[in-house]
Every structure is written in C-alpha cells, then in structure tokens.
Write an enzyme that holds these catalytic residues in place. Sequence first.
Site, short mmCIF file in Angstrom:
data_model
loop_
_atom_site.label_atom_id
_atom_site.label_comp_id
_atom_site.label_asym_id
_atom_site.label_seq_id
_atom_site.Cartn_x
_atom_site.Cartn_y
_atom_site.Cartn_z
N ARG A 149 0.79 -1.23 0.00
CA ARG A 149 0.00 0.00 0.00
C ARG A 149 0.83 1.28 0.00
O ARG A 149 0.66 2.13 -0.88
CB ARG A 149 -0.93 0.00 1.22
CG ARG A 149 -2.03 1.05 1.15
CD ARG A 149 -2.87 1.07 2.41
NE ARG A 149 -3.42 -0.24 2.75
CZ ARG A 149 -4.08 -0.50 3.87
NH1 ARG A 149 -4.26 0.46 4.77
NH2 ARG A 149 -4.56 -1.69 4.12
N HIS A 164 -7.65 -4.68 -8.18
CA HIS A 164 -7.51 -3.98 -6.89
C HIS A 164 -8.84 -4.01 -6.12
O HIS A 164 -9.62 -3.05 -6.18
CB HIS A 164 -7.08 -2.54 -7.14
CG HIS A 164 -6.52 -1.83 -5.93
ND1 HIS A 164 -5.27 -2.13 -5.42
CD2 HIS A 164 -7.03 -0.87 -5.14
CE1 HIS A 164 -5.04 -1.36 -4.36
NE2 HIS A 164 -6.10 -0.59 -4.17
N TYR A 200 -17.82 12.40 -14.01
CA TYR A 200 -17.70 13.61 -14.83
C TYR A 200 -16.34 13.72 -15.54
O TYR A 200 -16.24 14.29 -16.61
CB TYR A 200 -17.92 14.87 -13.99
CG TYR A 200 -19.29 14.95 -13.36
CD1 TYR A 200 -20.43 14.99 -14.15
CD2 TYR A 200 -19.44 14.98 -11.98
CE1 TYR A 200 -21.69 15.07 -13.58
CE2 TYR A 200 -20.70 15.06 -11.39
CZ TYR A 200 -21.83 15.10 -12.20
OH TYR A 200 -23.06 15.17 -11.65
#
Length: 795
Positions: A28, A74, A118
Amino acid sequence: MEDIKKVPIEEEIKSAYIDYAMSVIAGRAIPDVRDGLKPVQRRILFAMYELGLLPNKPYKKSARVVGETLGKFHPHGDTSVYDALVRMAQDFTMRYPLIDGQGNFGSIDGDPQAAMRYTEARLTKLAVEMLEDIDKNTVDMVPNFDSSLEEPTVLPSKFPNLICNGTSGIAVGLATSIPPHNFTEVAEALKYLAQFPDATVEELCQFIKGPDFPTGGIITNSHEEIIDIYKTARGSITIKGKARIEKLPGNRQRIVIYEIPYQVNKVELIKRIAELVRTGKEKGISDLRDESDRTGIRIVIELKRDTDPEKVLKKLYKSTPLEKSFPVNFTVLVDKQPKVLSLKEILQEFIKHRLEVITRRTLFDLEKAENRLHIVEGLIVALENADKVIDIVRSSKDTSQARELLTTRYHLTETQANAILDMRLARFTALETTKLKEEKKELEAQIENYKKILSTEEEKIKVFIQEMDEMLSKYSDERKTTIAVEKELTFKEYFMFAIMSSGKVYNHKVDENTDKSEILQKIINDISLNSVEGEKIVSIQEVESSKPVAFFTKEGKADWSLVIDLPKGEGKLKIDSEIVGTIYQGEGEENRVFLITKKGIIKRMFDEDIFYKSHKHTVMPLNEGDELAVAIADQNPSYIGIYTKNADLLLFERNEVRVTGDKAKGVEGIDLDPNDEVAGSFLIDGHNYILIATSKGYMKLVEKSEFPIKKRGQKGLMAVKLNKDDYVVSMIPVDIGEDVLVQTKHGKLLKIKVDPSIIPIGKRTSTGENKFNFEADSIVKVLKLPKFQEIGNDS
C-alpha cells in the site's frame, strides 16, 4: 474441535500485527524502487493500458478506469483508486504527470476533483514509456486476486519515475518522502553511473543539482547540505516561493508572489497573509489580491506608501507557508523488503532493473526472430522447388501425408512443413522468393545484433545509454525550481526573448548553467521556422525578470508587461496592431524614450509615462495619415540618427529634443523630401561605422565621420546610392567584430560578422556591394545581436 490450537494471545497479536504491517508496507504505502509506483498506481496504469487508453486515443470516463481497476486487479474501495488516479493527473503534484486528465481534477487552491462520472482520462506519453515492452516477457506476471487474470509485479519503466516524480507514504512504523527531480539531470546522472559504477554521490551531483518541484520555488539549502541528504537518505529541503518587488508611481511599491512552495495550498497561504494584517502583526499591507489564472500564480500584495517591501517580505517568509521544509526519507521496497537507500543506490537499482528488462526483451526478440527465420528458410526451400512441392501436395491423400512427404524429402521440420501447407498459391512467385531472401538477411542481422547485446554487460549498458538518449530527445526539459547560490530575499532571473512585429514572442529562461549563445541560436531557429511573410523582428534582448518591457504600436499606443509575465517558449502578446519598437525599464540608463513617426516627427518622454499605466494607452498623438515608425531607449552621451527609405541620414544632438508628457505631439525631427518617409532611427556614441542595408541586398560600412552633426529639423545627407526600386531597410551603428542578423521577406535569417572582408567599407555616396543577389526574396530588417551580460549584474 481437534484442530484448535492454543496460542498465547501476545504471540498471536504480535504475529497478526507483523503480517498487517508488512501488508501495508509492501502492498500500500511504500513504492517499489524499480518503477517508483505503489500497487494501486501500477494497477491503474496497467488497467488503462489494457483498455487501450493511449495518448493518441480518445479519453474515457474515470469511472470506467476505476471500475476496470477494481474489478480486475484492486479489490478495495473506489475512493482510494480514484484519488490515486487524480493525483497522477495533477501537474502541481506530479513533476511529470502519468495520466492526462480532462475535466476538474482539483486545483492548487485545494478545490476537490469532480466526481469520477464527470472526469475523463488517458495515459500520457511518459506512462506509455513505462509500460513499453510489457508484452515481451520483460517483467514477472502474477495471478490477480481471484486468479482469473495476470498482473505485473513491476512495470518495465524506461522512465526513472521514482526519483523524477518522487513519492510520499506512511506505513506502519515506516514512512517515505522522496522529492521530485528534473528528468534531464537524472538521465545524465544515470548515463554517467552506468559507465562509471564507482562514481561518488558528489560526482552524481554534478548532474543532479537538487530536487525540482512542479510548482517551482527556490531551494535555499547549500550544495553541501544537498549532497549530505543524498548520501544519508534523510534530511530536510527548505523551499520558498518566488516573489518580486515592483515599483509603482507615487513612491509606492507592491510584492508579487509568482511561485509558491510544493504542496502549499494557495488559498491557505493567502488566508495566513490576511491573518497577519487582521491581527496587526503586519501593518504595511494595504491590499491583497489573488490574480492567478491558467497561465500561473500571481498573488499581489499592495503596500502602503513608504513601506519597506523587503521588511514585509521577510515577515511573510518567516510567518507564512511562503517558506516551508520538505522532509526527505528515501525508504523504498527492494525485493519486497523496505530499505533506506542513498541517491546512488536508488539509481543503481534502476539501472539494474533496466538491464534485466533489456536482457529479457532481447531474449524474447531473439526467440521470435529465430522462429521466424526457421519458417522463412522452409518457405524458401518450397519456393525454390515449387513444382515438386505442388505435386507432392496434389498427390497426397491428406494433410498428414503431405506434411510427412515434405519433411522427409526436403529435410524440413514439422513447423516448416505446416507453414508451407498454409501458404497461399499466390505466393509461389519469383518476386515472393526475392522478398523472403531479403527477409532472411534482415532476420540474420537482427539475430546477430541480439546475440551481441546478450554477450556482455557492456553491450547492455550501451543499449541502456542509447535508450536514455532517446528519452532525453523526447522529454528533456528545464528546471522549474531554482537552487539559490546566495540566500537573497528576492531572486533575480533572466530571460532572453525576441519580439516580432506581429506580437509573437520567443522567450527562454537563462541561468548560470546555460550557454547563452545556444539560447540565442534556438530563438533564431524558432523564428526562422515559424515566421510568416510581412513579419519583422523588432528586438532580441536579455532582461531581468522583474523589469517591465513596453511595446509600441504604429498607432502611437503603448502596452507593457513584466518580463516574468511574458509567454514562455513560443507565445503571443495580446496586441492586435503592428509593433514597431520595444524598450525595457533601465535600458539606456536614462529612463527616457524617443518616438519617431514616418513623417519625421520626434518626441522624447519619460518611461514612467509608459510603464504601470493603463494598457494600450496613447503615448504619441499622431497627425492624420502618420504612423509611429520606431521607438528607441534614450542613452547618454550620444547623438540621435534618423534615416529614411530614400537613404537620407540626419545626425543631431539628442538634447535638441526636450522631454514632454504623453499628451504632446512632438516636434519636427527631419525635413523629408516629397514621397520619402522615416525608415528607422538609432543612437550613436563611440561607434566607428554605420552599417547600411537595402532591400535588394546591398550592404556597406560607412565611417561615422562622413556624417557631420547637424541641427534637428534639417535635411539629411545621402547615405547610399540606391538602384531603381531599391530602398533602405536598416542603418545600424557598429564596430568591427560585432554580429548582426539579416532577416528576409521569406523568413531566412542570416548571421553575419561585421568585417570589412565580408561587408565592404565605402563612401556614403557609393552603392555598396550586393551580398545576396536575391531573385524573389528581399531584406526586411537588419539588427544587431545582443552582447551578453553575466548573470547577477543589473540589466
């Protein structure tokens, strides 16, 4: 119940916590030293590559990318994936963005990005370089979370992403913080280290000057401090924003901040400055405005009359995030284990990775080429025995029998026999045989080259250096962050720029490591490639960034801009009319300017009536039918010369023209003959010659003594005998050894040395020598190239 094991709780907690910690470290927060990516970043880039989101393809919705990454590689929250995607697209976060975003991806003001439904995204060219050759078995692939697909453990990464883009992350008991660097410097250091593995950090720092942040700024650490950070892999980089002090009319000044430190929120910075004023800690500020736009940062701090701007700036650096420290901690994953590496060790690990990629790629290409050569050799045998091969195929009862007969009779392998049987009849031609023989030669050359690369480590290093050179040719750029030699309050920068009559600007930054002649040549090359007919060079100058420069148009109007605010690289001023002259504040040391019109009217005025005034304001009211012909900076001591298209030249004492305001029309400068007009003007002092050039290419040098000093308003003396339909384009005071630039109508630029063996010395009544013998072209302008000054001296 028999499988239950009794374990002391402290051991179980310890074991579980270590597993959790290693999972966070390796999976991570800490990047791999080879490609500089954390797993989520690597998976996003790989998913986009698999989707075909290349730089030359249309954008796709970010939600599609996030969904692809989550579903295939993932299995975590969508927010973490989208946040990582957004960060890789922000040019104020990444020194070299890996994702090309379209839409609202956040701002340096701290504004959040738009929702993923968007925004749209695709890979940048550099990201593609990182993924190049991934399909050639260059990196290990492992099963994804459900073993339905494979994902790479690391990217081939031709681009040194870790050191160029930097990273930061907090794991369990560990943290990493690597600042971004300039790719050009890193690439040169990598090439050097590949050739000289025993190089020291000090030697590498000849190339890598220090971090290079995407937001610019100034690093105030000494060279020794930076070397120590690179050796120990820990430390702190002090970075401050760039500000300049601008003078205003009425004994007032203002501070303009135009670059801020890395990871500083601009809105929060402005709030902190406003807080100083509100609490009374800083009483010299009268106004604070954010004038930033898409072209860059601009925070304007207006000061009260007689306030000391340097004192205010010192307080801003001390009391606001205008100066901050960036912690450095080179913690990275090496073979999935966290390690603290020095700069040299990080570069060595990258070189080691690239050499492994080159080896695996070459082995892949070698195997592919050998397999193809094997087939081509079989096809050539078939074509050389075409009739017999066709008979064998026709006489065989099935494919198996045909294959067996071919392999037996012509000593072919099963693979070659299959290739022959799959071949279309149309390929049994003489031309096809020739093509296959040529292909065989090419394949043999390729195989020889691949084996040569694999033969020694030195050959692989040559390939690595060649790849770095190719990357430099594509992605080389200039530093954004300045390393301060001295801890000055304000930092002086210099730019060299050319202004065209059309308003085009060719502008390049100059620093202490820059060869100015190379920048000048680049500007000349850019003009030559991009100029259009009717466009003239107005000026080429090297000026300090905080100085204002004025642009005068033929309508008698003036506009101005600070040098720092001029378009960088190639750009265009927001001026629609033809520019006939430029001056910068302090040019000529007189702070005055001469304006001369085509009809011979001359005016002299203070530059304070030009700079910091309204834009495009009238500085010389013109009579009907008249135009401003030229604007030049005043100099002392000197005489002014006005020359005409019909070759008259008048020299007179400059103080015969008194200084007037911007409303004055001016006085008569030269008595013109009918149908003549002013072509230009110059100031002369100490020069021995005047260079004269005509449109048809005639040039000569005339001694200054041939032109006696006369009175303003008189007729000029003939400076050159003109041929039919010829006219004067330029007269310039010069000395032997100086360089001039000749511009032609069709955009040619010719650099010429002032030398009597090249440009002859002649009497003022002579024609001169035709240097060019133009047929369809003509000279439009000759100007003297700038004499370079040392950085650090005032302009």
